[in-house]
Design an enzyme around this catalytic site. Structure first.
Site, PDB file in Angstrom:
ATOM      1  N   ASP A   1      39.278  45.887  33.818  1.00  0.00           N
ATOM      2  CA  ASP A   1      39.262  45.986  35.471  1.00  0.00           C
ATOM      3  C   ASP A   1      38.217  45.308  35.424  1.00  0.00           C
ATOM      4  OD1 ASP A   1      40.023  46.349  37.615  1.00  0.00           O
ATOM      5  OD2 ASP A   1      38.727  47.293  37.892  1.00  0.00           O
ATOM      6  N   SER A   2      37.307  44.879  36.702  1.00  0.00           N
ATOM      7  CA  SER A   2      36.332  44.021  36.733  1.00  0.00           C
ATOM      8  C   SER A   2      35.595  44.770  36.422  1.00  0.00           C
ATOM      9  CB  SER A   2      36.292  43.468  38.308  1.00  0.00           C
ATOM     10  OG  SER A   2      36.346  44.301  38.813  1.00  0.00           O
TER      11      SER A   2
ATOM     12  N   CYS B   1      44.125  45.031  37.380  1.00  0.00           N
ATOM     13  CA  CYS B   1      42.783  44.478  38.395  1.00  0.00           C
ATOM     14  C   CYS B   1      43.814  42.766  39.463  1.00  0.00           C
ATOM     15  CB  CYS B   1      41.445  43.737  37.954  1.00  0.00           C
ATOM     16  SG  CYS B   1      40.553  42.819  38.551  1.00  0.00           S
TER      17      CYS B   1
ATOM     18  N   GLU C   1      31.466  50.908  43.432  1.00  0.00           N
ATOM     19  CA  GLU C   1      30.611  50.461  42.039  1.00  0.00           C
ATOM     20  C   GLU C   1      29.747  50.592  42.083  1.00  0.00           C
ATOM     21  OE1 GLU C   1      31.626  48.716  39.309  1.00  0.00           O
ATOM     22  OE2 GLU C   1      33.513  48.957  39.683  1.00  0.00           O
TER      23      GLU C   1
ATOM     24  N   CYS D   1      44.468  47.175  45.354  1.00  0.00           N
ATOM     25  CA  CYS D   1      42.550  47.337  44.738  1.00  0.00           C
ATOM     26  C   CYS D   1      43.176  48.614  43.754  1.00  0.00           C
ATOM     27  CB  CYS D   1      41.803  46.871  45.709  1.00  0.00           C
ATOM     28  SG  CYS D   1      40.129  47.031  44.258  1.00  0.00           S
TER      29      CYS D   1
ATOM     30  N   HIS E   1      40.315  49.618  42.522  1.00  0.00           N
ATOM     31  CA  HIS E   1      39.687  50.668  42.937  1.00  0.00           C
ATOM     32  C   HIS E   1      39.629  52.129  44.175  1.00  0.00           C
ATOM     33  CE1 HIS E   1      36.594  47.790  40.718  1.00  0.00           C
ATOM     34  NE2 HIS E   1      35.416  48.419  41.252  1.00  0.00           N
TER      35      HIS E   1
HETATM   36  N1  DGL Z   1      39.697  46.353  41.505  1.00  0.00           N
HETATM   37  C1  DGL Z   1      40.315  45.069  41.375  1.00  0.00           C
HETATM   38  C2  DGL Z   1      41.521  45.088  41.617  1.00  0.00           C
HETATM   39  O1  DGL Z   1      42.261  45.538  41.578  1.00  0.00           O
HETATM   40  C3  DGL Z   1      39.051  44.378  42.110  1.00  0.00           C
HETATM   41  C4  DGL Z   1      37.817  44.494  41.860  1.00  0.00           C
HETATM   42  C5  DGL Z   1      36.820  43.368  42.617  1.00  0.00           C
HETATM   43  O2  DGL Z   1      36.158  43.422  40.973  1.00  0.00           O
HETATM   44  O3  DGL Z   1      36.466  43.244  43.861  1.00  0.00           O
HETATM   45  O4  DGL Z   1      41.167  43.553  42.399  1.00  0.00           O
END
Ligand code: DGL
Length: 276
Positions: free
Chosen positions: A11-12, A74, A159, A193, A195
């Site tokens: 993931d990012s 991600c 984050e 997402c 997150h």
């Molecule tokens: N968590 C990531 C997603 O599922 C992206 C978050 C990001 O880096 O913008 O899209």
């Protein structure tokens, strides 16, 4: 040093741990290796080329650790980089390995959650602009209407560790109001997402009664379990000592450990692997 061939989960940032948690629950014996590109997150507002380059660099690192299979946990990377990696990069460098994303397995089942036939999809700017969910959900549930909303401030909130503070409510409400103005028929909201499940309590608190929130972790983990059953040639390559390893591209791991341990019910200690 690490004599394993784990499933790689990328993931990012820390959001992919919501997927990691579900995969660890469903595949307790499989070795798992997590990589968060925290030093370059968020990916959400970046260009197609940059997201592909960053994602492919991270995938290559996971492959070099011996992962027979990598999950792009991600949505942004799945929307913008997965196809190029599957069709162009991997066949040249590692034709025997596999890289899978999170959008298709989610699209395959999300239609089963709605009674009104109206789904709201919350994602990053990149995921929403790619139109991937519109296309994929149409394939499996052509009669369903999908209403998308980008939430560009949510990943930075998460984050930075601000997601459980009272100030976050303002930004949660901001995007939910915009989404709900598009249709009063929405009864299911997909957190597209990885997150966003960290904001799930706040999201639910701002929604009208009867609107349900769906996170992807369990959907992706179930789909992965099915995939491994259908592909024993991949499954048999994955080692099974139940190890969990957490890696990151940021050297600031103390904050990361604390936040990660808050929502994944085990002690997490991130290793800094250097910057890409
Ligand atoms: N968590 C990531 C997603 O599922 C992206 C978050 C990001 O880096 O913008 O899209």
């Amino acid at each position: 040093m690490h004599n394993t061939r784990p499933i790689g989960i990328f993931d990012s940032g820390i959001g992919g741990l919501t997927v990691f948690r579900s995969i660890a629950g469903q595949l307790p014996g499989h070795d798992l290796l997590y990589l968060g590109d925290n030093s370059r997150a968020p990916y959400g507002n970046r260009s197609f080329n940059t997201i592909h380059q960053y994602t492919w660099e991270c995938v290559q690192w996971l492959l070099a650790q011996g992962c027979p299979l990598v999950i792009l946990a991600c949505n942004t990377a799945s929307a913008k980089a997965l196809r190029t990696i599957q069709q162009k990069d991997l066949p040249v460098t590692h034709p025997d390995r596999r890289v899978l994303g999170v959008i298709r397995p989610t699209a395959e089942v999300i239609g089963e959650y709605t009674h009104t036939g109206n789904i709201g999809v919350l994602g990053t700017q990149g995921t929403v602009a790619s139109g991937s969910y519109l296309l994929e959900i149409k394939k499996f549930f052509p009669e369903i209407s999908v209403h998308q909303q980008a939430c560009p401030l949510w990943v930075p909130l998460i984050e930075s560790g601000e997601y459980d503070k009272p100030g976050a409510d303002h930004y949660v409400k901001l995007y939910l109001d915009e989404l709900l103005q598009r249709s009063d028929q929405i009864d299911t909201i997909l957190l597209a997402c990885t997150h966003y499940p960290l904001l799930q309590h706040k999201i639910e608190a701002h929604l009208p009664e009867g609107v349900k929130v769906v996170a992807q972790g369990d959907i992706v983990a179930k789909s992965l379990t099915d995939y491994l059953q259908r592909h024993p040639e991949i499954d048999q390559q994955i080692t099974r000592q139940g190890t969990r390893r957490f890696c990151t591209t940021t050297d600031d791991t103390t904050d990361l450990d604390q936040h990660a341990s808050m929502f994944i019910s085990e002690e997490v200690e991130f290793e800094f692997i250097g910057q890409m």
